[in-house]
Design a protein around this motif. Structure first.
Motif, PDB file in Angstrom:
ATOM      1  N   PHE A  91       1.700   1.633  -3.524  1.00 32.50           N
ATOM      2  CA  PHE A  91       0.686   1.585  -4.866  1.00 32.50           C
ATOM      3  C   PHE A  91       1.327   1.118  -6.046  1.00 32.50           C
ATOM      4  O   PHE A  91       0.576   0.258  -7.076  1.00 32.50           O
ATOM      5  CB  PHE A  91      -0.727   1.955  -3.807  1.00 32.50           C
ATOM      6  N   LEU A 101      -4.918   3.510   1.117  1.00 31.46           N
ATOM      7  CA  LEU A 101      -5.514   3.313   0.091  1.00 31.46           C
ATOM      8  C   LEU A 101      -7.010   2.319   1.334  1.00 31.46           C
ATOM      9  O   LEU A 101      -8.052   1.657   0.639  1.00 31.46           O
ATOM     10  CB  LEU A 101      -4.734   1.424  -0.594  1.00 31.46           C
ATOM     11  N   SER A 123       1.186  -1.418   0.183  1.00 30.15           N
ATOM     12  CA  SER A 123       0.027  -0.028  -0.281  1.00 30.15           C
ATOM     13  C   SER A 123       1.234   1.154   0.040  1.00 30.15           C
ATOM     14  O   SER A 123       0.386   2.147  -0.660  1.00 30.15           O
ATOM     15  CB  SER A 123      -0.725   0.041   1.342  1.00 30.15           C
ATOM     16  N   ASN A 130      -3.693   3.650   6.756  1.00 25.21           N
ATOM     17  CA  ASN A 130      -3.519   3.247   4.800  1.00 25.21           C
ATOM     18  C   ASN A 130      -4.518   4.350   4.234  1.00 25.21           C
ATOM     19  O   ASN A 130      -5.320   4.547   4.033  1.00 25.21           O
ATOM     20  CB  ASN A 130      -4.085   2.206   4.825  1.00 25.21           C
TER      21      ASN A 130
END
Length: 592
Positions: free
Chosen positions: A414, A459, A411, A457
């Motif tokens: 990415f 994401l 992540s 995170n």
């Protein structure tokens, strides 16, 4: 005659130590004082060349107590101390071993017996080290640990190398195969004893201990022994013993990287090489093949891509034709995952200023985020949903912890890993969470793994959508069930955190397209409101977990609670209160 007498003497010593080891590994207490005295006396008489032990005066609590309080312990260690001569150390021991072996080990049975005697003595030491603090202290007071054990590993590896050369140069003979198995067992038992020594916490100088291991034991060689042995013999006993050595080497790395900060930092900066990472990867692959053979009952390539294509084909064929050995090898995936997890966690916690640390971090990240590792972990995680028993669950849990670290690392970068197979780990975790045969411990490990991955995170929303996209209803039910499970005290925090994250991060209508219902309604229908009240009612510490549950009720279900209260207390037309009843079979509520 002198050779025959020496061989007979060694054989008697070996038998004596075998009996001694059986006693050390015996759980029940020894016989009463009178019976014990006679049995120990008989033991001494039959093994006088090695043992000469005397019965302790007090009534012992175990056979280990008997051994520790007798002279036999010093005699056992004396046999081991002869490996490295006190004046010339380990190098002299290796040179002596080389000289002996080059003199033709097959014709020199006495040397084979010395290796066998050493192996049995090490086994006794390992049992005592793992028995109690008292036994470990007695061994430490007699000295030479762990230097002696490290010397045994080195001598065993020297012996294996020389025997391997002989097996390749000459027609293999059974005596040579037996000697090779004995040398492998010596290495395995010595590493196992070292692990018990480390586990006891008796290392007074961790840096010097690690340096001694680094300079005298090649961990990469230990990890690759199964393939090395397969290149010189197809004897299943030899190959099985080589796998045993490699598995113990994986466990040694686990304990060296989890003992304390000093040993971990020294190990990673000094001996964490690409060869060791490659060796761990090789053992992970063979462990995955063994797991597939053992738990999924797939044994050959005719089953398509079921078996791991990253494993050496000779290893795959050997495991498929030896299911009993595959059962043992399948457990090697546990220390492989734990070792890689320990290394990754440490590297993530220290500044990346030192060049050695930066290089180690790059090497580890490259190994963890490889397609091979991702494929292996997906297979290992999947066995947790098969109902394969406690060993399958332990394997899956170890892979789950490592999967969380990999997803977190991917992540962060990415863009580089957009199309990588590492993202297949997330649906594998979700399938484990919702699997009907997944046990509580496995599900707990999964919710912690997903929770740790999603915190901070970038994401987060995207990954949450992936989680819900698997099966929104089943995910909602699985998380709700974790809140009210009897064993769930240590799983409430991540489970509740994921519920909170899903409800607050995703649009309420995100699931309407697939289920026709909002995420809020889905959670309500699987009993979330009752589960949240359960968390609040059973909290005695006024923790933030209970506060989070109360806030979810207030923010998402307060209107429903008020409506329920009005339905229970509002007066009827004739002046009486409505009485709330259970819903009818038609789905309508009955009021009287």
């Amino acid at each position: 005659n002198s050779n025959n007498n020496m061989s007979s003497s060694n054989s008697l010593q070996i038998k004596s130590v075998i009996v001694l080891n059986q006693l050390a590994a015996t759980d029940p207490p020894p016989p009463q004082q009178q019976q014990q005295s006679s049995s120990v006396s008989l033991f001494e008489e039959s093994n006088v060349m090695l043992l000469g032990a005397t019965a302790p005066k007090e009534i012992p609590t175990s056979w280990c107590h008997v051994i520790v309080n007798s002279s036999v312990l010093s005699l056992v260690l004396e046999q081991l101390k002869r490996i490295p001569d006190s004046n010339s150390g380990i190098a002299a021991a290796a040179a002596a071993a080389s000289t002996t072996h080059h003199a033709d080990i097959n014709r020199n049975g006495s040397n084979n017996n010395k290796i066998a005697l050493c192996e049995k003595c090490v086994f006794v030491v390992g049992n005592l080290l793992g028995d109690s603090f008292m036994a470990r202290q007695a061994l430490l007071e007699l000295g030479a640990l762990p230097t002696t054990l490290i010397a045994c590993v080195k001598m065993g590896l020297e012996t294996i190398q020389l025997l391997g050369q002989q097996q390749q140069q000459q027609q293999p003979q059974q005596q040579g195969v037996d000697a090779l198995v004995t040398a492998l067992q010596l290495v395995r038992n010595s590493i196992w004893s070292l692990i018990n020594f480390i586990r006891g916490g008796d290392t007074s100088s961790p840096s010097s201990f690690m340096a001694e291991i680094h300079h005298n034991i090649d961990l990469a060689v230990l990890l690759s022994l199964p393939e090395s042995i397969q290149s010189i013999t197809n004897n299943s006993e030899c190959i099985s013993a080589a796998f045993d050595v490699a598995i113990e080497a994986c466990w040694l790395i686990v304990f060296l990287t989890n003992y304390n900060e000093t040993t971990t930092s020294f190990g990673i900066e000094n001996w964490l090489s690409g060869n060791i990472l490659m060796g761990l990867g090789t053992r992970l692959c063979s462990g995955v093949d063994a797991v597939i053979i053992r738990f999924k009952h797939i044994e050959d390539e005719s089953d398509g891509d079921a078996l791991n294509n990253d494993t050496d084909q000779s290893t795959t064929s050997f495991l498929a034709s030896n299911p009993k050995i595959a059962e043992n090898v399948s457990n090697s995936s546990i220390p492989c995952c734990r070792a890689l997890t320990n290394i990754a966690i440490y590297l993530d916690s220290v500044p990346q200023s030192a060049e050695a640390i930066c290089q180690a971090k790059q090497s580890v990240t490259s190994a963890l985020l490889s397609e091979m590792t991702a494929r292996c972990l997906v297979e290992l995680i999947s066995v947790g949903s098969l109902g394969g028993g406690s060993e399958a669950d332990t394997i899956a849990c170890s892979a789950t912890s490592l999967a969380s670290i990999i997803l977190t690392d991917a992540s962060r970068d990415f863009e580089q890993y957009t199309g990588s197979t590492v993202w297949s780990l997330l649906p594998a975790l979700v399938q484990g969470l919702i699997g009907p045969m997944s046990v509580y411990d496995f599900r707990r490990e999964i919710v912690w793994a997903i929770w740790n991955t999603l915190q901070n995170n970038r994401l987060q929303e995207r990954l949450l959508m992936e989680i819900i996209g698997t099966s929104a209803e089943e995910v909602a039910k699985a998380l709700t069930d974790m809140l009210v499970a009897l064993e769930s005290s240590d799983a409430v925090e991540p489970s509740l955190g994921l519920v909170d994250m899903l409800l607050r991060t995703l649009d309420e209508n995100h699931t309407r397209a697939t289920t026709g219902k909002s995420l809020k309604i889905l959670f309500e229908e699987v009993g979330l409101v009752d589960a949240l009240w359960y968390v609040c009612d059973n909290d005695v510490d006024e923790s933030y977990v209970a506060e989070m549950a109360a806030e979810l009720i207030d923010d998402f279900y307060e209107e429903q609670e008020e409506d329920d209260g009005m339905m229970m207390t509002a007066p009827s037309i004739n002046g009486q209160q409505f009485q709330f009843q259970a819903p009818s079979h038609t789905g309508q509520f009955n009021f009287s």
